[in-house]
Design an enzyme around this catalytic site. Structure first.
Site, PDB file in Angstrom:
ATOM      1  N   HIS A   1      -1.662  -0.190 -11.452  1.00  0.00           N
ATOM      2  CA  HIS A   1      -2.553   0.179 -10.354  1.00  0.00           C
ATOM      3  C   HIS A   1      -3.803  -0.682 -10.451  1.00  0.00           C
ATOM      4  O   HIS A   1      -4.261  -0.967 -11.558  1.00  0.00           O
ATOM      5  CB  HIS A   1      -2.928   1.671 -10.458  1.00  0.00           C
ATOM      6  CG  HIS A   1      -3.490   2.235  -9.194  1.00  0.00           C
ATOM      7  ND1 HIS A   1      -4.803   2.086  -8.840  1.00  0.00           N
ATOM      8  CD2 HIS A   1      -2.901   2.932  -8.192  1.00  0.00           C
ATOM      9  CE1 HIS A   1      -5.003   2.676  -7.676  1.00  0.00           C
ATOM     10  NE2 HIS A   1      -3.868   3.192  -7.258  1.00  0.00           N
TER      11      HIS A   1
ATOM     12  N   HIS B   1       0.854  -1.201   0.000  1.00  0.00           N
ATOM     13  CA  HIS B   1       0.000   0.000   0.000  1.00  0.00           C
ATOM     14  C   HIS B   1       0.893   1.256   0.000  1.00  0.00           C
ATOM     15  O   HIS B   1       1.259   1.748  -1.060  1.00  0.00           O
ATOM     16  CB  HIS B   1      -0.924  -0.075   1.217  1.00  0.00           C
ATOM     17  CG  HIS B   1      -2.002   0.961   1.287  1.00  0.00           C
ATOM     18  ND1 HIS B   1      -2.274   1.841   0.281  1.00  0.00           N
ATOM     19  CD2 HIS B   1      -2.902   1.241   2.266  1.00  0.00           C
ATOM     20  CE1 HIS B   1      -3.292   2.619   0.629  1.00  0.00           C
ATOM     21  NE2 HIS B   1      -3.685   2.279   1.843  1.00  0.00           N
TER      22      HIS B   1
ATOM     23  N   ASP C   1       3.360   6.701  -7.027  1.00  0.00           N
ATOM     24  CA  ASP C   1       4.613   6.436  -6.306  1.00  0.00           C
ATOM     25  C   ASP C   1       5.847   6.471  -7.185  1.00  0.00           C
ATOM     26  O   ASP C   1       6.961   6.409  -6.680  1.00  0.00           O
ATOM     27  CB  ASP C   1       4.534   5.061  -5.628  1.00  0.00           C
ATOM     28  CG  ASP C   1       3.653   5.129  -4.395  1.00  0.00           C
ATOM     29  OD1 ASP C   1       3.643   6.195  -3.762  1.00  0.00           O
ATOM     30  OD2 ASP C   1       2.985   4.134  -4.091  1.00  0.00           O
TER      31      ASP C   1
HETATM   32  N1  ACO Z   1       5.521  -4.482 -13.657  1.00  0.00           N
HETATM   33  C1  ACO Z   1       5.396  -5.472 -14.572  1.00  0.00           C
HETATM   34  N2  ACO Z   1       4.248  -6.131 -14.814  1.00  0.00           N
HETATM   35  C2  ACO Z   1       3.196  -5.776 -14.110  1.00  0.00           C
HETATM   36  C3  ACO Z   1       3.231  -4.742 -13.161  1.00  0.00           C
HETATM   37  C4  ACO Z   1       4.452  -4.089 -12.951  1.00  0.00           C
HETATM   38  N3  ACO Z   1       4.557  -3.091 -12.067  1.00  0.00           N
HETATM   39  N4  ACO Z   1       2.006  -4.584 -12.601  1.00  0.00           N
HETATM   40  C5  ACO Z   1       1.225  -5.492 -13.201  1.00  0.00           C
HETATM   41  N5  ACO Z   1       1.921  -6.209 -14.117  1.00  0.00           N
HETATM   42  C6  ACO Z   1       1.414  -7.237 -15.015  1.00  0.00           C
HETATM   43  C7  ACO Z   1       1.192  -8.535 -14.291  1.00  0.00           C
HETATM   44  O1  ACO Z   1       2.331  -9.366 -14.331  1.00  0.00           O
HETATM   45  C8  ACO Z   1       0.028  -9.099 -15.058  1.00  0.00           C
HETATM   46  O2  ACO Z   1       0.523  -9.624 -16.260  1.00  0.00           O
HETATM   47  P1  ACO Z   1      -0.097 -11.010 -16.877  1.00  0.00           P
HETATM   48  O3  ACO Z   1      -1.498 -10.652 -17.254  1.00  0.00           O
HETATM   49  O4  ACO Z   1       0.784 -11.345 -18.016  1.00  0.00           O
HETATM   50  O5  ACO Z   1      -0.038 -12.011 -15.764  1.00  0.00           O
HETATM   51  C9  ACO Z   1      -0.812  -7.883 -15.408  1.00  0.00           C
HETATM   52  O6  ACO Z   1       0.132  -6.798 -15.461  1.00  0.00           O
HETATM   53  C10 ACO Z   1      -1.895  -7.551 -14.386  1.00  0.00           C
HETATM   54  O7  ACO Z   1      -1.285  -7.491 -13.093  1.00  0.00           O
HETATM   55  P2  ACO Z   1      -2.061  -7.733 -11.726  1.00  0.00           P
HETATM   56  O8  ACO Z   1      -1.071  -8.131 -10.697  1.00  0.00           O
HETATM   57  O9  ACO Z   1      -3.250  -8.611 -11.947  1.00  0.00           O
HETATM   58  O10 ACO Z   1      -2.609  -6.284 -11.422  1.00  0.00           O
HETATM   59  P3  ACO Z   1      -3.233  -5.796 -10.028  1.00  0.00           P
HETATM   60  O11 ACO Z   1      -4.278  -4.818 -10.396  1.00  0.00           O
HETATM   61  O12 ACO Z   1      -3.624  -6.946  -9.167  1.00  0.00           O
HETATM   62  O13 ACO Z   1      -2.001  -5.111  -9.328  1.00  0.00           O
HETATM   63  C11 ACO Z   1      -0.461  -3.506  -8.507  1.00  0.00           C
HETATM   64  C12 ACO Z   1      -1.849  -3.737  -9.148  1.00  0.00           C
HETATM   65  C13 ACO Z   1      -0.340  -4.307  -7.196  1.00  0.00           C
HETATM   66  C14 ACO Z   1      -0.332  -2.012  -8.168  1.00  0.00           C
HETATM   67  C15 ACO Z   1       0.634  -3.944  -9.524  1.00  0.00           C
HETATM   68  O14 ACO Z   1       0.503  -3.202 -10.721  1.00  0.00           O
HETATM   69  C16 ACO Z   1       2.039  -3.806  -8.945  1.00  0.00           C
HETATM   70  O15 ACO Z   1       2.522  -4.735  -8.281  1.00  0.00           O
HETATM   71  N6  ACO Z   1       2.727  -2.653  -9.227  1.00  0.00           N
HETATM   72  C17 ACO Z   1       4.055  -2.409  -8.667  1.00  0.00           C
HETATM   73  C18 ACO Z   1       3.946  -1.943  -7.206  1.00  0.00           C
HETATM   74  C19 ACO Z   1       3.433  -0.519  -7.091  1.00  0.00           C
HETATM   75  O16 ACO Z   1       3.900   0.389  -7.771  1.00  0.00           O
HETATM   76  N7  ACO Z   1       2.463  -0.321  -6.169  1.00  0.00           N
HETATM   77  C20 ACO Z   1       1.914   1.022  -5.884  1.00  0.00           C
HETATM   78  C21 ACO Z   1       0.486   1.126  -6.259  1.00  0.00           C
HETATM   79  S1  ACO Z   1      -0.076   2.777  -6.016  1.00  0.00           S
HETATM   80  C22 ACO Z   1      -0.462   2.903  -4.390  1.00  0.00           C
HETATM   81  O17 ACO Z   1      -0.744   1.951  -3.684  1.00  0.00           O
HETATM   82  C23 ACO Z   1      -0.474   4.233  -3.731  1.00  0.00           C
END
Ligand code: ACO
Length: 428
Positions: free
Chosen positions: A307, A268, A363
């Site tokens: 996100h 988060h 972020d």
């Molecule tokens: N880098 C590379 N690939 C990614 C990323 C990323 N940052 N985020 C998602 N993907 C890919 C996944 O591997 C997945 O690919 P696939 O379909 O081939 O399996 C697809 O995109 C969907 O990803 P999910 O994990 O299902 O997306 P979800 O909505 O559950 O996750 C999250 C959102 C947790 C923010 C994710 O994008 C992530 O881990 N990002 C990096 C961490 C981050 O920056 N968090 C801050 C969020 S903002 C906040 O909280 C204030």
């Protein structure tokens, strides 16, 4: 066209007409779907509340597909106006409308009157080791405030609530700065109430020998904007925690401490720190292609990208990117910014990221700015919690004054053992 949904239970052939309101059904209306009279009735299973609205809210609107964020109907890029202040936006979140000049003066004055903390808080902080995490100190000190203001538990009285709102918004910066000074072994700096909200915070953090910390207007403005951008984000993990805790009618200090604890987790409020670690590890622009290759091969994630809600450019990231340029102009260029810009450039042209709708989130650049301003990495979650306090309090008020709300108590699908027979330990 009737605003209803017809459900057919194929076990019994019975049909049920469920009303729709605001495009949703009431989960409790599903209870009438049952096979036998003594059954509890149908329930919905939704781990992580992925598709369940738990509130009707009038505070913050997000359209993740279009990249829209509005507080009380005002788009976030307008609230980032060069003349806006964090306290005005906090007023907006809590009262529903922007204040006029007189309302604003009254609001600001009341918050200023509550920036000091009880002297015992200094002794309380001294109980922490020199290397205690600032977020741990922040959470515990906020929780401790419930013992200083026992009247705060009278949460159904609007005047009592308003007093705690002044106190919490007024004191969070002091608590945060005192936690920082404790970790550095520096004397505590008391609030200077002729300064702006952010100016006073920077002074309490960084003043050393001089009579007042030399505030740079660009950095003060940058912090104000970051505080505005982080002030609320509707039903995220910490706000949901705030509402859930508050639903028991506990005092708001205990509830804000719980919400801040939820914010602290790396999934988060901890992502901006992870972005900086990633940029440090990459080390130079030449190594960006290798990182992108690793990300595309699924070996790691590009931190600060993607996100759960935004499937378009995070509108907060747009404002922050412009801010980064201004802050680096003052603080001098940082190699990590070049790496970040290159990562964004490459990702914005790459099918892997485009197909998955992965764009920079809030972020991606905020950590770079905080670091350039002199904040230590472990302080980043505290910098998130300070402005989010206004959002948590707005949701707290909405929650406990909403006649449709009750103590939060979800159901479970029990899959464990039943009716086992107790065997004394000697015979097990
Ligand atoms: N880098 C590379 N690939 C990614 C990323 C990323 N940052 N985020 C998602 N993907 C890919 C996944 O591997 C997945 O690919 P696939 O379909 O081939 O399996 C697809 O995109 C969907 O990803 P999910 O994990 O299902 O997306 P979800 O909505 O559950 O996750 C999250 C959102 C947790 C923010 C994710 O994008 C992530 O881990 N990002 C990096 C961490 C981050 O920056 N968090 C801050 C969020 S903002 C906040 O909280 C204030």
């Amino acid at each position: 066209m009737p605003e209803t949904l017809t459900i057919t239970d194929n076990r019994t052939g019975k049909k049920y007409e469920i009303p729709l309101e605001h495009g949703a059904i009431k989960a409790t209306d599903l209870r009438q779907v049952e096979v036998k009279d003594d059954e509890f009735g149908l329930t919905s299973y939704d781990p992580a509340l992925m598709n369940t609205a738990t509130v009707k809210s009038r505070i913050t609107f997000i359209d993740g597909e279009k990249g829209v964020l509005e507080y009380r109907g005002y788009p976030i890029d307008q609230l980032a106006d060069p003349t806006s202040s964090y306290l005005e936006v906090a007023y907006l979140l809590l009262h529903g409308d922007l204040p006029n000049q007189a309302q604003f003066e009254g609001w600001r004055q009341n918050i200023r009157l509550h920036t000091y903390v009880h002297e015992n808080i200094k002794k309380f902080l001294e109980g922490f080791r020199y290397d205690a995490h600032p977020m741990g100190m922040f959470i515990s000190t906020i929780a401790a405030h419930s013992t200083f203001y026992p009247e705060a538990k009278d949460v159904m009285r609007p005047e009592v609530r308003l007093k705690q709102i002044y106190r919490l918004i007024g004191k969070v910066t002091t608590i945060a700065a005192f936690a920082y000074r404790h970790s550095k072994g520096l004397p505590y700096v008391y609030p200077q109430n002729d300064l702006s909200y952010c100016g006073n915070f920077l002074n309490m953090m960084f003043k050393t020998g001089e009579s007042r910390h030399a505030l740079h207007p660009t950095l003060e403005r940058a912090l104000t904007l970051l505080f505005i951008l982080h002030a609320d984000h509707e039903q995220n993990c910490s706000t949901n925690a705030m509402r859930s805790i508050a639903s028991s009618h506990v005092d708001p200090y205990s509830a804000v401490a719980g919400a801040a604890a939820a914010l602290w987790g790396p999934l988060h409020g901890g992502a901006n720190e992870a972005v900086l670690h990633m940029l440090e590890e990459i080390g130079s622009v030449e190594k960006v292609p290798q990182l992108i290759k690793d990300v595309k091969e699924g070996k790691r994630r590009l931190m600060g990208f993607g996100h759960r809600i935004y499937k378009n450019y995070d509108p907060r990231a747009k404002v922050i990117k412009g801010l980064a340029d201004e802050v680096f102009e003052v603080r001098g260029k940082n190699a990590k910014l070049d790496i970040a810009l290159e990562l964004e450039r490459v990702a914005s042209e790459d099918d892997y990221f485009l197909k998955r709708k992965l764009y920079p989130n809030v972020d991606f650049y905020s950590g770079l700015i905080y670091e350039a301003m002199g904040f230590p990495l472990d302080f980043f979650p505290v910098l998130f919690a300070i402005p989010r306090t206004a959002g948590w309090l707005a949701h707290w008020q909405e929650q406990i004054t909403d006649p449709e709300q009750k103590i939060v108590r979800p159901r479970q699908i029990y899959l464990g053992e039943r009716r086992r027979t107790w065997v004394p330990i000697a015979r097990r």
